[in-house]
Design a protein around this motif. Structure first.
Motif, PDB file in Angstrom:
ATOM      1  N   ASN A  32       0.834  -1.201   0.000  1.00  0.00           N
ATOM      2  CA  ASN A  32       0.000   0.000   0.000  1.00  0.00           C
ATOM      3  C   ASN A  32       0.862   1.242   0.000  1.00  0.00           C
ATOM      4  OD1 ASN A  32      -2.973  -0.882   0.358  1.00  0.00           O
ATOM      5  ND2 ASN A  32      -1.822  -2.188   1.756  1.00  0.00           N
ATOM      6  N   PHE A  33       0.297   2.320  -0.546  1.00  0.00           N
ATOM      7  CA  PHE A  33       1.069   3.560  -0.636  1.00  0.00           C
ATOM      8  C   PHE A  33       1.530   4.016   0.753  1.00  0.00           C
ATOM      9  CE2 PHE A  33       2.183   7.832  -1.866  1.00  0.00           C
ATOM     10  CZ  PHE A  33       2.670   7.653  -3.147  1.00  0.00           C
ATOM     11  N   THR A  88     -11.549   0.633   2.429  1.00  0.00           N
ATOM     12  CA  THR A  88     -11.364   2.096   2.388  1.00  0.00           C
ATOM     13  C   THR A  88     -12.385   2.724   1.438  1.00  0.00           C
ATOM     14  OG1 THR A  88      -9.006   1.775   2.782  1.00  0.00           O
ATOM     15  CG2 THR A  88      -9.679   3.943   1.999  1.00  0.00           C
ATOM     16  N   ASN A 143      -6.972  10.083  -8.018  1.00  0.00           N
ATOM     17  CA  ASN A 143      -6.027   8.952  -8.089  1.00  0.00           C
ATOM     18  C   ASN A 143      -6.788   7.653  -8.384  1.00  0.00           C
ATOM     19  OD1 ASN A 143      -3.732   7.344  -7.908  1.00  0.00           O
ATOM     20  ND2 ASN A 143      -3.589   7.464  -5.685  1.00  0.00           N
ATOM     21  N   GLY A 164      -4.816   1.488  -6.214  1.00  0.00           N
ATOM     22  CA  GLY A 164      -5.564   0.384  -5.621  1.00  0.00           C
ATOM     23  C   GLY A 164      -6.900   0.835  -5.051  1.00  0.00           C
ATOM     24  N   LEU A 166      -4.608  12.922  -1.923  1.00  0.00           N
ATOM     25  CA  LEU A 166      -3.387  13.590  -2.390  1.00  0.00           C
ATOM     26  C   LEU A 166      -2.738  14.490  -1.339  1.00  0.00           C
ATOM     27  CD1 LEU A 166      -4.588  14.296  -6.030  1.00  0.00           C
ATOM     28  CD2 LEU A 166      -3.066  12.484  -5.234  1.00  0.00           C
ATOM     29  N   PHE A 191      -8.260  11.232   2.681  1.00  0.00           N
ATOM     30  CA  PHE A 191      -7.794   9.953   3.240  1.00  0.00           C
ATOM     31  C   PHE A 191      -6.333   9.640   2.938  1.00  0.00           C
ATOM     32  CE2 PHE A 191      -7.918   6.973  -0.455  1.00  0.00           C
ATOM     33  CZ  PHE A 191      -8.491   7.803  -1.398  1.00  0.00           C
ATOM     34  N   ILE A 212      -2.017  11.371   1.906  1.00  0.00           N
ATOM     35  CA  ILE A 212      -1.104  12.494   1.645  1.00  0.00           C
ATOM     36  C   ILE A 212      -0.064  12.077   0.601  1.00  0.00           C
ATOM     37  CG2 ILE A 212      -1.343  13.823   3.801  1.00  0.00           C
ATOM     38  CD1 ILE A 212       0.940  12.160   5.008  1.00  0.00           C
ATOM     39  N   SER A 213      -0.551  11.460  -0.494  1.00  0.00           N
ATOM     40  CA  SER A 213       0.362  10.928  -1.514  1.00  0.00           C
ATOM     41  C   SER A 213       1.311  11.980  -2.072  1.00  0.00           C
ATOM     42  CB  SER A 213      -0.434  10.343  -2.684  1.00  0.00           C
ATOM     43  OG  SER A 213      -1.179   9.235  -2.300  1.00  0.00           O
ATOM     44  N   ALA A 264       6.482  12.607  -3.331  1.00  0.00           N
ATOM     45  CA  ALA A 264       7.330  13.228  -4.346  1.00  0.00           C
ATOM     46  C   ALA A 264       8.468  14.004  -3.709  1.00  0.00           C
ATOM     47  CB  ALA A 264       6.487  14.150  -5.216  1.00  0.00           C
ATOM     48  N   CYS A 307     -10.832   9.825   6.801  1.00  0.00           N
ATOM     49  CA  CYS A 307     -10.947   8.371   6.963  1.00  0.00           C
ATOM     50  C   CYS A 307      -9.556   7.774   7.086  1.00  0.00           C
ATOM     51  CB  CYS A 307     -11.688   7.802   5.742  1.00  0.00           C
ATOM     52  SG  CYS A 307     -11.423   6.053   5.450  1.00  0.00           S
ATOM     53  N   GLU A 315       6.373   4.197  -6.718  1.00  0.00           N
ATOM     54  CA  GLU A 315       6.812   5.596  -6.645  1.00  0.00           C
ATOM     55  C   GLU A 315       7.050   6.188  -8.034  1.00  0.00           C
ATOM     56  OE1 GLU A 315       9.571   6.588  -3.142  1.00  0.00           O
ATOM     57  OE2 GLU A 315       9.427   4.404  -3.096  1.00  0.00           O
ATOM     58  N   ARG A 322       5.102   5.681 -10.358  1.00  0.00           N
ATOM     59  CA  ARG A 322       3.731   5.784 -10.864  1.00  0.00           C
ATOM     60  C   ARG A 322       3.451   4.780 -11.962  1.00  0.00           C
ATOM     61  NH1 ARG A 322       1.250  11.182  -9.947  1.00  0.00           N
ATOM     62  NH2 ARG A 322       2.682  12.357  -8.658  1.00  0.00           N
ATOM     63  N   ARG A 323       4.130   3.620 -11.922  1.00  0.00           N
ATOM     64  CA  ARG A 323       3.948   2.666 -13.014  1.00  0.00           C
ATOM     65  C   ARG A 323       2.758   1.742 -12.786  1.00  0.00           C
ATOM     66  NH1 ARG A 323       9.636   0.110 -14.051  1.00  0.00           N
ATOM     67  NH2 ARG A 323       8.510  -0.935 -15.730  1.00  0.00           N
TER      68      ARG A 323
HETATM   69  N1  LIG Z   1      -6.966   6.479   4.958  1.00  0.00           N
HETATM   70  C1  LIG Z   1      -6.928   5.177   4.683  1.00  0.00           C
HETATM   71  O1  LIG Z   1      -7.471   4.361   5.427  1.00  0.00           O
HETATM   72  C2  LIG Z   1      -6.214   4.724   3.456  1.00  0.00           C
HETATM   73  C3  LIG Z   1      -6.235   3.380   3.076  1.00  0.00           C
HETATM   74  C4  LIG Z   1      -5.574   2.999   1.902  1.00  0.00           C
HETATM   75  C5  LIG Z   1      -4.895   3.965   1.170  1.00  0.00           C
HETATM   76  N2  LIG Z   1      -4.875   5.252   1.600  1.00  0.00           N
HETATM   77  C6  LIG Z   1      -4.186   6.288   0.825  1.00  0.00           C
HETATM   78  O2  LIG Z   1      -4.731   6.304  -0.467  1.00  0.00           O
HETATM   79  C7  LIG Z   1      -3.731   6.663  -1.409  1.00  0.00           C
HETATM   80  C8  LIG Z   1      -3.680   5.596  -2.491  1.00  0.00           C
HETATM   81  O3  LIG Z   1      -3.227   4.405  -1.892  1.00  0.00           O
HETATM   82  P1  LIG Z   1      -3.025   3.072  -2.737  1.00  0.00           P
HETATM   83  O4  LIG Z   1      -2.440   2.066  -1.829  1.00  0.00           O
HETATM   84  O5  LIG Z   1      -4.256   2.788  -3.475  1.00  0.00           O
HETATM   85  O6  LIG Z   1      -1.813   3.431  -3.685  1.00  0.00           O
HETATM   86  P2  LIG Z   1      -1.764   3.657  -5.238  1.00  0.00           P
HETATM   87  O7  LIG Z   1      -2.968   4.423  -5.613  1.00  0.00           O
HETATM   88  O8  LIG Z   1      -1.449   2.392  -5.888  1.00  0.00           O
HETATM   89  O9  LIG Z   1      -0.541   4.661  -5.385  1.00  0.00           O
HETATM   90  C9  LIG Z   1       0.176   4.762  -6.528  1.00  0.00           C
HETATM   91  C10 LIG Z   1      -0.366   5.796  -7.491  1.00  0.00           C
HETATM   92  O10 LIG Z   1      -0.565   7.044  -6.821  1.00  0.00           O
HETATM   93  C11 LIG Z   1      -0.442   8.091  -7.758  1.00  0.00           C
HETATM   94  N3  LIG Z   1       0.352   9.144  -7.118  1.00  0.00           N
HETATM   95  C12 LIG Z   1      -0.132  10.323  -6.666  1.00  0.00           C
HETATM   96  N4  LIG Z   1       0.839  11.043  -6.110  1.00  0.00           N
HETATM   97  C13 LIG Z   1       1.964  10.326  -6.218  1.00  0.00           C
HETATM   98  C14 LIG Z   1       3.301  10.564  -5.829  1.00  0.00           C
HETATM   99  N5  LIG Z   1       3.670  11.678  -5.212  1.00  0.00           N
HETATM  100  N6  LIG Z   1       4.225   9.621  -6.086  1.00  0.00           N
HETATM  101  C15 LIG Z   1       3.872   8.471  -6.686  1.00  0.00           C
HETATM  102  N7  LIG Z   1       2.608   8.197  -7.077  1.00  0.00           N
HETATM  103  C16 LIG Z   1       1.666   9.115  -6.848  1.00  0.00           C
HETATM  104  C17 LIG Z   1       0.167   7.482  -9.010  1.00  0.00           C
HETATM  105  O11 LIG Z   1      -0.878   7.358  -9.956  1.00  0.00           O
HETATM  106  P3  LIG Z   1      -0.962   8.394 -11.199  1.00  0.00           P
HETATM  107  O12 LIG Z   1       0.129   7.980 -12.144  1.00  0.00           O
HETATM  108  O13 LIG Z   1      -2.302   8.197 -11.760  1.00  0.00           O
HETATM  109  O14 LIG Z   1      -0.731   9.746 -10.597  1.00  0.00           O
HETATM  110  C18 LIG Z   1       0.626   6.105  -8.564  1.00  0.00           C
HETATM  111  O15 LIG Z   1       0.597   5.155  -9.599  1.00  0.00           O
HETATM  112  C19 LIG Z   1      -2.454   6.841  -0.589  1.00  0.00           C
HETATM  113  O16 LIG Z   1      -2.331   8.191  -0.213  1.00  0.00           O
HETATM  114  C20 LIG Z   1      -2.715   6.005   0.645  1.00  0.00           C
HETATM  115  O17 LIG Z   1      -1.945   6.386   1.770  1.00  0.00           O
HETATM  116  C21 LIG Z   1      -5.512   5.640   2.721  1.00  0.00           C
END
Ligand SMILES: NC(=O)c1ccc[n+]([C@@H]2O[C@H](COP(=O)([O-])OP(=O)(O)OC[C@H]3O[C@@H](n4cnc5c(N)ncnc54)[C@H](OP(=O)(O)O)[C@@H]3O)[C@@H](O)[C@H]2O)c1
Length: 343
Positions: free
Chosen positions: A40-41, A126, A147, A151, A215, A236, A238-239, A243, A277, A326, A328-329
């Motif tokens: 997870n991110f 989530t 985003n 996932g 974000l 939810f 701070i992606s 960067a 959340c 990271e 963004r692939r």
């Molecule tokens: N609050 C909660 O309970 C909860 C639970 C799960 C996840 N989250 C949050 O939700 C977000 C997404 O999580 P995820 O696990 O589903 O991951 P993810 O979306 O697979 O994260 C990777 C994607 O994020 C985008 N991205 C945006 N800013 C980025 C940056 N600075 N560096 C690299 N990629 C970036 C990119 O897509 P693009 O190429 O399209 O920009 C990348 O492919 C994260 O912030 C995570 O912490 C929160």
């Protein structure tokens, strides 16, 4: 067994495989031989040292696993042994074995691979909480999924389509064709200027009913401006901070100073709502979590939950998995599998 620990805050090389004893389940616990663990991110943000409330290194991240029960502790019926399960975990998922309370292990749907099962728990719960539990999305409303190619984003598109809502999403442009194919109505490249104006155009100038935004503070502020009256903003993640790389901690402090202060008066007069959340903070609320996971598992059976695994990495190469995300692939889920590479 092999587990992968974050040995210090920094880049992907801080993820190190190490050999530790196989854990023994104690009272009320089962041990799961992990076949797949979700990345997870948040794991990246923990590694960078910017995830609020995360354990200090050395620590083992990983919030979701799928595998086979291979041991039980006192008080647990041995009939559990051999069951295929999935679970949300309180860290510790990047490992060959994981022990957890038996009531947290849910049956893996038949016909779903271990990889797809490990892509379910955190992402879909989530999305469910953001759209259904807190976001109150209805079939006559419009949601903007920020985003959308990640996932949680893909899971949110599934949940929104299940509800029957209209779906708009943001992602890098190379992910748009995939997203449209998954059923997203319109995709916007959030790297391009003017995309928010186009969202307003698409909604006939009225705005959207719900934005879910992982974000960070700068984006949350702008997302609030996209809401129609009675619209809600769900924050939810701070992606954006990722960067900043090794300067991320400085950026976290700066971002929090710049975080929007939501004026009660403006929310009242604008008829808008803001909520946050964090599923990990809900870990102690087992009844709620299992009820939400139950809805997701029913969705698998009904066919509207469609976990998408983008790529699997060997557990020992978890650093490569982080680099991949990271850069963004990924589109959708990245998974770690123990024993993919012969040792
Ligand atoms: N609050 C909660 O309970 C909860 C639970 C799960 C996840 N989250 C949050 O939700 C977000 C997404 O999580 P995820 O696990 O589903 O991951 P993810 O979306 O697979 O994260 C990777 C994607 O994020 C985008 N991205 C945006 N800013 C980025 C940056 N600075 N560096 C690299 N990629 C970036 C990119 O897509 P693009 O190429 O399209 O920009 C990348 O492919 C994260 O912030 C995570 O912490 C929160």
């Amino acid at each position: 067994m092999i587990q992968v620990a974050i040995t210090g805050h920094g880049g992907p090389s801080r993820l190190q495989a190490r050999t530790v004893p196989i854990p023994e389940p104690v009272l009320g616990q089962v041990r799961v031989a992990v076949r797949a663990a979700g990345v997870n991110f948040a794991d990246i943000l923990v590694r960078q040292g910017v995830y609020p409330g995360a354990p200090k290194p050395p620590c083992v991240v990983g919030h979701e696993i799928a595998g086979v029960v291979d041991g039980v502790g006192e008080g647990v019926d041995p009939v559990w042994i051999g069951r295929e399960v999935l679970a949300l975990t309180d860290y510790g998922g990047y490992a060959e074995y994981h022990v957890l309370d038996a009531h947290r292990a849910l049956p893996k749907p038949e016909g779903l691979s271990f990889e797809a099962a490990a892509a379910l728990p955190l992402n879909y719960v989530t999305a469910w909480v953001l759209l259904v539990v807190m976001g109150s999305l209805r079939d006559d409303q419009i949601v903007l999924v920020q985003n959308a190619g990640g996932g949680v984003g893909l899971a949110a598109v599934d949940v929104a389509r299940h509800i029957g809502a209209r779906t708009l999403g943001t992602a890098s442009s190379r992910k748009h064709a995939f997203l449209l194919d998954r059923g997203l109505e319109r995709a916007f490249d959030y790297g391009e200027p003017g995309w928010r104006e186009r969202v307003m155009e698409v909604t006939g100038g009225r705005g959207v009913d719900l934005v879910i935004d992982p974000l960070g503070p700068k984006s949350w502020k702008a997302s609030l401006g996209l809401l129609a009256p009675t619209g809600r903003l769900g924050m939810f993640g701070i992606s954006d901070l990722a960067a900043a790389g090794l300067r991320a901690r400085l950026h976290l402090a700066a971002a929090m100073v710049r975080a929007p202060r939501y004026s009660a008066t403006r929310l009242v007069t604008g008829n808008r709502g803001v909520f946050g959340c964090n599923i990990h903070q809900m870990y102690a609320q087992r009844g709620k979590l299992n009820a939400w996971l139950g809805q997701i598992l029913r969705g698998v059976a009904d066919g509207w939950v469609r976990p998408h695994v983008d790529r699997c990495f060997d557990l020992a190469n978890a650093g490569q998995a982080h680099e991949y995300i990271e850069a963004r692939r990924n589109i959708g889920k990245v998974i770690l599998r123990p024993g993919m590479n012969p040792r």
